[in-house]
Design a protein around this motif. Structure first.
Motif, PDB file in Angstrom:
ATOM      1  N   LEU A 283       1.925  -1.116   0.077  1.00 38.58           N
ATOM      2  CA  LEU A 283       0.285  -0.171   0.025  1.00 38.58           C
ATOM      3  C   LEU A 283       0.530   1.234  -0.133  1.00 38.58           C
ATOM      4  O   LEU A 283       0.560   2.516  -0.513  1.00 38.58           O
ATOM      5  CB  LEU A 283      -0.703   0.047   1.369  1.00 38.58           C
ATOM      6  CG  LEU A 283      -1.970  -1.177   0.769  1.00 38.58           C
ATOM      7  CD1 LEU A 283      -3.217  -1.444   2.270  1.00 38.58           C
ATOM      8  CD2 LEU A 283      -3.264  -0.654   0.275  1.00 38.58           C
ATOM      9  N   THR A 284       2.308   1.414   0.951  1.00 40.46           N
ATOM     10  CA  THR A 284       2.640   2.455   1.349  1.00 40.46           C
ATOM     11  C   THR A 284       3.720   2.726  -0.474  1.00 40.46           C
ATOM     12  O   THR A 284       3.306   3.524  -1.195  1.00 40.46           O
ATOM     13  CB  THR A 284       3.907   2.033   2.059  1.00 40.46           C
ATOM     14  OG1 THR A 284       3.468   2.071   3.961  1.00 40.46           O
ATOM     15  CG2 THR A 284       4.903   3.278   2.246  1.00 40.46           C
TER      16      THR A 284
ATOM     17  N   GLY B 285      -4.093  -0.671  14.311  1.00 38.97           N
ATOM     18  CA  GLY B 285      -4.192  -1.286  12.889  1.00 38.97           C
ATOM     19  C   GLY B 285      -3.415  -0.064  12.062  1.00 38.97           C
ATOM     20  O   GLY B 285      -3.324   0.748  11.102  1.00 38.97           O
ATOM     21  N   ARG B 286      -2.333   1.117  13.101  1.00 34.40           N
ATOM     22  CA  ARG B 286      -2.121   2.128  12.525  1.00 34.40           C
ATOM     23  C   ARG B 286      -1.543   2.387  11.672  1.00 34.40           C
ATOM     24  O   ARG B 286      -1.199   2.721  10.165  1.00 34.40           O
ATOM     25  CB  ARG B 286      -1.207   3.143  13.429  1.00 34.40           C
ATOM     26  CG  ARG B 286      -2.158   3.529  14.932  1.00 34.40           C
ATOM     27  CD  ARG B 286      -2.697   4.987  14.486  1.00 34.40           C
ATOM     28  NE  ARG B 286      -2.735   5.455  13.716  1.00 34.40           N
ATOM     29  CZ  ARG B 286      -3.820   5.800  12.726  1.00 34.40           C
ATOM     30  NH1 ARG B 286      -5.429   5.525  13.176  1.00 34.40           N
ATOM     31  NH2 ARG B 286      -3.878   5.845  11.430  1.00 34.40           N
ATOM     32  N   ASP B 287      -0.511   0.807  11.331  1.00 35.12           N
ATOM     33  CA  ASP B 287       0.296   1.029  10.142  1.00 35.12           C
ATOM     34  C   ASP B 287      -0.155   0.970   8.990  1.00 35.12           C
ATOM     35  O   ASP B 287      -0.158   1.588   7.735  1.00 35.12           O
ATOM     36  CB  ASP B 287       1.565  -0.687  10.403  1.00 35.12           C
ATOM     37  CG  ASP B 287       0.224  -1.896  11.027  1.00 35.12           C
ATOM     38  OD1 ASP B 287      -0.695  -1.596  10.952  1.00 35.12           O
ATOM     39  OD2 ASP B 287       1.717  -3.031  10.841  1.00 35.12           O
ATOM     40  N   ILE B 288      -1.640  -0.016   9.090  1.00 36.78           N
ATOM     41  CA  ILE B 288      -2.199  -0.296   8.041  1.00 36.78           C
ATOM     42  C   ILE B 288      -2.966   1.455   7.174  1.00 36.78           C
ATOM     43  O   ILE B 288      -2.968   1.284   6.390  1.00 36.78           O
ATOM     44  CB  ILE B 288      -3.420  -1.471   8.191  1.00 36.78           C
ATOM     45  CG1 ILE B 288      -2.334  -2.315   7.875  1.00 36.78           C
ATOM     46  CG2 ILE B 288      -4.371  -1.412   6.858  1.00 36.78           C
ATOM     47  CD1 ILE B 288      -2.335  -2.924   6.803  1.00 36.78           C
ATOM     48  N   LEU B 289      -3.703   1.351   8.001  1.00 38.23           N
ATOM     49  CA  LEU B 289      -4.143   3.095   8.220  1.00 38.23           C
ATOM     50  C   LEU B 289      -3.515   3.484   7.687  1.00 38.23           C
ATOM     51  O   LEU B 289      -4.001   4.874   7.211  1.00 38.23           O
ATOM     52  CB  LEU B 289      -5.206   3.455   9.991  1.00 38.23           C
ATOM     53  CG  LEU B 289      -6.466   2.392   9.999  1.00 38.23           C
ATOM     54  CD1 LEU B 289      -6.841   2.873  11.434  1.00 38.23           C
ATOM     55  CD2 LEU B 289      -7.215   2.195   8.831  1.00 38.23           C
ATOM     56  N   ASP B 290      -2.349   4.152   8.000  1.00 43.21           N
ATOM     57  CA  ASP B 290      -1.576   5.186   8.055  1.00 43.21           C
ATOM     58  C   ASP B 290      -1.315   4.652   6.231  1.00 43.21           C
ATOM     59  O   ASP B 290      -1.427   5.858   5.401  1.00 43.21           O
ATOM     60  CB  ASP B 290      -0.728   4.877   8.113  1.00 43.21           C
ATOM     61  CG  ASP B 290      -0.236   5.487   9.921  1.00 43.21           C
ATOM     62  OD1 ASP B 290      -1.023   6.204  10.137  1.00 43.21           O
ATOM     63  OD2 ASP B 290       0.406   5.720  10.565  1.00 43.21           O
ATOM     64  N   ALA B 291      -1.322   3.382   6.016  1.00 45.36           N
ATOM     65  CA  ALA B 291      -1.099   3.317   4.272  1.00 45.36           C
ATOM     66  C   ALA B 291      -2.394   3.858   3.554  1.00 45.36           C
ATOM     67  O   ALA B 291      -2.136   3.892   2.313  1.00 45.36           O
ATOM     68  CB  ALA B 291      -0.556   1.629   4.297  1.00 45.36           C
TER      69      ALA B 291
END
Length: 350
Positions: A69-70, A96-102
């Motif tokens: 995603l990134t 889920g910060r990593d996924i939501l940031d992406a």
């Protein structure tokens, strides 16, 4: 095409620039966690429609999804549709910060994005994400935020800004607490593009405390958009008084999913009385009873346009007969006359 299994074929396809619709699964084996992204790097400019599945509890799968995603966020000129789906269980207290940031990065970069479906993400979706979508994706046609989280963090004000920034939006999925009379007024505005689907999930404490929506506001939306279909999903956390506030005669309910801890017979009877012209699908999870059987028979007689009915408790034979006799458009049903091992699979209608 499943990229996790066929990365070389992805690379070959990308050289021919033929990737216009793709389905990508990143739930691959740990030993292969580093093999996918290098093959996909040449394909990113040609991905138009992406369905990304991953397992949040497995670090290799999660890392691969985040990295993809990134990377995609930096090269998204052709991305039109993104659907994310989590498989398995998520770790406890995982925000889920990593996924939501992406996802934030995608919304910032993908100005031509038409469809964003986050219903299968088990993380809390908030105002910041909705506002990023509003500011970065003005061409949105559909946005689904009605996921299974038990915390509602999207305020109606953010939904108002989304509707103003995305005039072509025609399908929206929300938790009930994110909807307001003001949102319905915007949807009913004379210049609004035709609106087709409003999916409402009622599952968290904020939904139970949401104020009632004006009946006249629903009536105005229905007049402005005669083809509007509303999906209602009522979960066990919703008390009886909240159910009575949600179920209103003016709402054009096309799909009704009932999984209540309290009375189910009343809502089924209400649907039979008021949604006969609009109801197309019914799902009921409740304890078997003679009262529920009678309510289902009433609904079958009054909702002739039903296409699907799925009841996850044993019913008497007259219930099955009622739906087969009255609902000529029925395509599939789950109506078990005896208890069977789960999963209960639907029966198609020939």
């Amino acid at each position: 095409m499943v990229a996790a299994l066929q990365p070389k074929r992805w690379a070959e396809a990308s050289r021919g620039k033929c990737l216009f619709s793709t389905v990508l699964t990143t739930s691959f084996d740990c030993e292969r966690e580093g093999t996918l992204l290098p093959y996909l790097s040449a394909c990113l400019d040609h991905i138009h429609n992406l369905q990304l599945e991953f397992e949040p509890s497995r670090e290799p799968s999660r890392r691969a999804a985040t990295e993809l995603l990134t990377a995609l966020a930096g090269r998204t000129p052709g991305l039109r549709s993104l659907r994310l789906e989590c498989r398995g269980e998520k770790p406890l207290f995982d925000a889920g910060r990593d996924i939501l940031d992406a996802v934030h990065a995608i919304c910032w970069a993908a100005s031509a994005l038409h469809h964003l479906d986050l219903r299968r993400l088990p993380f809390t979706l908030d105002d910041a994400l909705v506002l990023q979508a509003a500011r970065g994706c003005p061409e949105l046609r559909s946005l689904f935020l009605d996921n299974c989280t038990l915390v509602g963090s999207v305020r109606p004000d953010s939904v108002l800004e989304l509707l103003e920034a995305c005039p072509r939006l025609r399908a929206l999925g929300l938790h009930l607490a994110s909807l307001s009379g003001a949102v319905l007024q915007v949807l009913a505005a004379p210049g609004r593009a035709p609106f087709a689907l409003l999916a409402l999930r009622c599952a968290c404490p904020e939904d139970a405390r949401a104020p009632p929506l004006p009946e006249e506001a629903w009536a105005a939306v229905r007049r402005r958009h005669p083809g509007l279909a509303v999906e209602l999903e009522l979960e066990p956390e919703l008390p009886a008084e909240s159910v009575r506030r949600v179920l209103q005669p003016a709402v054009p309910v096309a799909t009704l999913r009932l999984s209540l801890s309290g009375d189910t017979v009343g809502p089924v009877c209400f649907a039979a009385r008021h949604y006969g012209a609009t109801l197309r699908a019914l799902e009921v999870r409740a304890a078997a009873s003679a009262e529920l059987d009678a309510a289902l028979e009433l609904l079958a007689a009054r909702c002739a346009g039903l296409r699907e009915v799925h009841c996850f408790c044993v019913v008497r034979p007259s219930v099955l007969h009622a739906f087969r006799a009255h609902c000529s458009r029925l395509r599939s049903y789950t109506l078990k006359l005896t208890r069977e091992p789960h999963p209960w699979l639907p029966t198609p209608v020939a």
